[in-house]
Design a protein around this motif. Structure first.
Motif, PDB file in Angstrom:
ATOM      1  N   THR A 125       0.855  -1.188   0.000  1.00 56.75           N
ATOM      2  CA  THR A 125       0.000   0.000   0.000  1.00 56.75           C
ATOM      3  C   THR A 125       0.884   1.228   0.000  1.00 56.75           C
ATOM      4  O   THR A 125       1.624   1.470   0.959  1.00 56.75           O
ATOM      5  CB  THR A 125      -0.934   0.015   1.219  1.00 56.75           C
ATOM      6  OG1 THR A 125      -1.767  -1.146   1.176  1.00 56.75           O
ATOM      7  CG2 THR A 125      -1.809   1.262   1.212  1.00 56.75           C
ATOM      8  N   MET A 126       0.827   1.978  -1.077  1.00 49.58           N
ATOM      9  CA  MET A 126       1.671   3.161  -1.245  1.00 49.58           C
ATOM     10  C   MET A 126       0.914   4.403  -0.785  1.00 49.58           C
ATOM     11  O   MET A 126      -0.280   4.546  -1.028  1.00 49.58           O
ATOM     12  CB  MET A 126       2.063   3.302  -2.719  1.00 49.58           C
ATOM     13  CG  MET A 126       3.022   4.433  -2.995  1.00 49.58           C
ATOM     14  SD  MET A 126       3.578   4.382  -4.733  1.00 49.58           S
ATOM     15  CE  MET A 126       4.607   5.847  -4.773  1.00 49.58           C
ATOM     16  N   GLY A 127       1.629   5.291  -0.127  1.00 53.26           N
ATOM     17  CA  GLY A 127       1.013   6.520   0.355  1.00 53.26           C
ATOM     18  C   GLY A 127       0.508   6.380   1.777  1.00 53.26           C
ATOM     19  O   GLY A 127       0.275   5.278   2.275  1.00 53.26           O
ATOM     20  N   GLN A 128       0.360   7.516   2.441  1.00 56.39           N
ATOM     21  CA  GLN A 128      -0.117   7.525   3.818  1.00 56.39           C
ATOM     22  C   GLN A 128      -1.182   8.601   3.955  1.00 56.39           C
ATOM     23  O   GLN A 128      -0.958   9.753   3.578  1.00 56.39           O
ATOM     24  CB  GLN A 128       1.044   7.804   4.785  1.00 56.39           C
ATOM     25  CG  GLN A 128       0.692   7.682   6.245  1.00 56.39           C
ATOM     26  CD  GLN A 128       1.913   7.795   7.139  1.00 56.39           C
ATOM     27  OE1 GLN A 128       3.038   7.584   6.685  1.00 56.39           O
ATOM     28  NE2 GLN A 128       1.707   8.136   8.389  1.00 56.39           N
ATOM     29  N   ARG A 129      -2.318   8.223   4.484  1.00 57.34           N
ATOM     30  CA  ARG A 129      -3.445   9.161   4.563  1.00 57.34           C
ATOM     31  C   ARG A 129      -3.053  10.393   5.374  1.00 57.34           C
ATOM     32  O   ARG A 129      -2.483  10.288   6.461  1.00 57.34           O
ATOM     33  CB  ARG A 129      -4.650   8.478   5.200  1.00 57.34           C
ATOM     34  CG  ARG A 129      -5.962   9.222   5.001  1.00 57.34           C
ATOM     35  CD  ARG A 129      -7.142   8.377   5.461  1.00 57.34           C
ATOM     36  NE  ARG A 129      -7.251   7.134   4.718  1.00 57.34           N
ATOM     37  CZ  ARG A 129      -7.769   7.042   3.508  1.00 57.34           C
ATOM     38  NH1 ARG A 129      -8.208   8.131   2.892  1.00 57.34           N
ATOM     39  NH2 ARG A 129      -7.840   5.873   2.901  1.00 57.34           N
ATOM     40  N   ALA A 189       7.685   4.417  -6.524  1.00 58.65           N
ATOM     41  CA  ALA A 189       7.070   3.213  -5.946  1.00 58.65           C
ATOM     42  C   ALA A 189       8.138   2.254  -5.420  1.00 58.65           C
ATOM     43  O   ALA A 189       7.998   1.683  -4.328  1.00 58.65           O
ATOM     44  CB  ALA A 189       6.200   2.521  -6.983  1.00 58.65           C
ATOM     45  N   GLU A 190       9.210   2.055  -6.177  1.00 63.53           N
ATOM     46  CA  GLU A 190      10.290   1.166  -5.733  1.00 63.53           C
ATOM     47  C   GLU A 190      10.923   1.683  -4.451  1.00 63.53           C
ATOM     48  O   GLU A 190      11.255   0.902  -3.544  1.00 63.53           O
ATOM     49  CB  GLU A 190      11.337   1.035  -6.832  1.00 63.53           C
ATOM     50  CG  GLU A 190      10.889   0.197  -8.014  1.00 63.53           C
ATOM     51  CD  GLU A 190      11.847   0.259  -9.188  1.00 63.53           C
ATOM     52  OE1 GLU A 190      11.810  -0.639 -10.036  1.00 63.53           O
ATOM     53  OE2 GLU A 190      12.641   1.241  -9.276  1.00 63.53           O
ATOM     54  N   TRP A 191      11.100   2.995  -4.386  1.00 52.36           N
ATOM     55  CA  TRP A 191      11.737   3.589  -3.202  1.00 52.36           C
ATOM     56  C   TRP A 191      10.868   3.368  -1.964  1.00 52.36           C
ATOM     57  O   TRP A 191      11.350   2.942  -0.910  1.00 52.36           O
ATOM     58  CB  TRP A 191      11.981   5.082  -3.442  1.00 52.36           C
ATOM     59  CG  TRP A 191      12.575   5.783  -2.263  1.00 52.36           C
ATOM     60  CD1 TRP A 191      11.973   6.676  -1.437  1.00 52.36           C
ATOM     61  CD2 TRP A 191      13.914   5.631  -1.754  1.00 52.36           C
ATOM     62  NE1 TRP A 191      12.841   7.094  -0.458  1.00 52.36           N
ATOM     63  CE2 TRP A 191      14.038   6.463  -0.630  1.00 52.36           C
ATOM     64  CE3 TRP A 191      15.011   4.870  -2.157  1.00 52.36           C
ATOM     65  CZ2 TRP A 191      15.214   6.564   0.106  1.00 52.36           C
ATOM     66  CZ3 TRP A 191      16.187   4.966  -1.417  1.00 52.36           C
ATOM     67  CH2 TRP A 191      16.279   5.811  -0.306  1.00 52.36           C
ATOM     68  N   GLU A 192       9.567   3.660  -2.063  1.00 50.77           N
ATOM     69  CA  GLU A 192       8.691   3.500  -0.906  1.00 50.77           C
ATOM     70  C   GLU A 192       8.555   2.027  -0.523  1.00 50.77           C
ATOM     71  O   GLU A 192       8.523   1.681   0.662  1.00 50.77           O
ATOM     72  CB  GLU A 192       7.317   4.111  -1.181  1.00 50.77           C
ATOM     73  CG  GLU A 192       6.406   4.060   0.037  1.00 50.77           C
ATOM     74  CD  GLU A 192       5.155   4.909  -0.087  1.00 50.77           C
ATOM     75  OE1 GLU A 192       4.181   4.611   0.612  1.00 50.77           O
ATOM     76  OE2 GLU A 192       5.163   5.878  -0.881  1.00 50.77           O
ATOM     77  N   TYR A 193       8.491   1.159  -1.531  1.00 49.10           N
ATOM     78  CA  TYR A 193       8.420  -0.285  -1.280  1.00 49.10           C
ATOM     79  C   TYR A 193       9.634  -0.750  -0.481  1.00 49.10           C
ATOM     80  O   TYR A 193       9.512  -1.518   0.481  1.00 49.10           O
ATOM     81  CB  TYR A 193       8.347  -1.003  -2.622  1.00 49.10           C
ATOM     82  CG  TYR A 193       8.352  -2.511  -2.582  1.00 49.10           C
ATOM     83  CD1 TYR A 193       7.229  -3.220  -2.160  1.00 49.10           C
ATOM     84  CD2 TYR A 193       9.471  -3.231  -3.003  1.00 49.10           C
ATOM     85  CE1 TYR A 193       7.226  -4.608  -2.159  1.00 49.10           C
ATOM     86  CE2 TYR A 193       9.472  -4.619  -3.005  1.00 49.10           C
ATOM     87  CZ  TYR A 193       8.347  -5.310  -2.576  1.00 49.10           C
ATOM     88  OH  TYR A 193       8.343  -6.678  -2.571  1.00 49.10           O
ATOM     89  N   ALA A 234       9.502  -2.079   3.358  1.00 48.86           N
ATOM     90  CA  ALA A 234      10.071  -3.420   3.575  1.00 48.86           C
ATOM     91  C   ALA A 234       9.056  -4.424   4.104  1.00 48.86           C
ATOM     92  O   ALA A 234       9.324  -5.180   5.044  1.00 48.86           O
ATOM     93  CB  ALA A 234      11.271  -3.324   4.523  1.00 48.86           C
ATOM     94  N   GLY A 235       7.857  -4.418   3.513  1.00 48.88           N
ATOM     95  CA  GLY A 235       6.864  -5.406   3.894  1.00 48.88           C
ATOM     96  C   GLY A 235       6.061  -5.062   5.136  1.00 48.88           C
ATOM     97  O   GLY A 235       5.266  -5.882   5.613  1.00 48.88           O
ATOM     98  N   THR A 236       6.253  -3.881   5.684  1.00 52.49           N
ATOM     99  CA  THR A 236       5.531  -3.484   6.891  1.00 52.49           C
ATOM    100  C   THR A 236       4.401  -2.513   6.544  1.00 52.49           C
ATOM    101  O   THR A 236       4.382  -1.924   5.463  1.00 52.49           O
ATOM    102  CB  THR A 236       6.479  -2.799   7.901  1.00 52.49           C
ATOM    103  OG1 THR A 236       6.922  -1.532   7.361  1.00 52.49           O
ATOM    104  CG2 THR A 236       7.700  -3.680   8.178  1.00 52.49           C
ATOM    105  N   ALA A 237       3.474  -2.330   7.489  1.00 52.95           N
ATOM    106  CA  ALA A 237       2.359  -1.408   7.280  1.00 52.95           C
ATOM    107  C   ALA A 237       2.278  -0.371   8.394  1.00 52.95           C
ATOM    108  O   ALA A 237       1.271   0.315   8.546  1.00 52.95           O
ATOM    109  CB  ALA A 237       1.053  -2.192   7.197  1.00 52.95           C
TER     110      ALA A 237
END
Length: 209
Positions: free
Chosen positions: A77-81, A161-165, A169-172
């Motif tokens: 999930t990319m982005g933060q509300r 997207a790659e940078w944020e991913y 690192a698999g966390t939310a």
């Protein structure tokens, strides 16, 4: 189609007598996708387990001493509300990719570009005072080095997207280490602990990737 892809990747792995990291990651991705549609397939279940036991994405070092980590394909999930006006949304990166473990250091920049623009020029500190254009030129010149061409390596900047991913690192959680702001100093340099200067790379705890 997925089953045929599994067979193709398995044969490719057997031909080289082992499952390489990149082939294994791709094989694992396809097999897990197949299992979603065929959860009772014992052979593919065993294959997934085998891949998970064998495949450890390697860290490679290039000709100027940069360490690159192979990150797996995945969805996040990319982005933060409420941050930057972004609406959180799912993004899938369909292929594994390499990313530098550390920031590019002054020593590495100097080897490629012959000089450094940094205010703090120690070899092990990250290069700074560089523009996007400068970074693009660095990637192009690094890719053109004889050793890198011989290894078939071509460099580019990561996508947003790659940078944020890679950072998530698999966390939310708010940060890859959790939601507790008091732990930030164990994982990052920022205005609360950096003493208004850059710091040598690699001193903080890594994220799960």
């Amino acid at each position: 189609e997925l089953e045929a892809e599994i067979v193709r990747l398995e044969q490719k792995s057997k031909a080289s007598a082992t499952i390489t990291a990149e082939a294994g990651i791709e094989l694992l991705r396809v097999a897990e996708e197949y299992l979603k549609l065929n959860p009772a397939n014992g052979a593919v279940t065993s294959l997934v387990a085998k891949c998970k036991n064998i495949v450890t994405p390697p860290v490679l070092s290039n000709s100027i001493g940069m360490k690159m980590k192979l990150l797996p394909a995945g969805t996040f999930t990319m982005g933060q509300r409420g941050v930057g006006g972004a609406t959180p949304h799912q993004v899938t990166l369909s292929k594994p990719f390499y990313l530098g473990v550390y920031e590019v250091t002054n020593a590495q920049w100097r080897q490629v570009m012959r000089s450094v623009p940094s205010s703090w020029e120690d070899d092990d500190r990250p290069v700074e005072n560089v523009s996007w254009t400068d970074a693009q030129e660095f990637c192009e010149k690094l890719s053109a080095l004889v050793e890198e061409r011989a290894a078939g390596r071509v460099y580019r900047l990561p996508t947003e997207a790659e940078w944020e991913y890679a950072c998530r690192a698999g966390t939310a959680t708010a940060w890859s280490f959790g939601d507790e702001e008091s732990l930030l100093g164990d994982f990052a340099w920022f205005n609360g602990n950096a003493e208004e200067t850059t710091q040598p790379v690699g001193q903080k705890n890594p994220n799960p990737f």
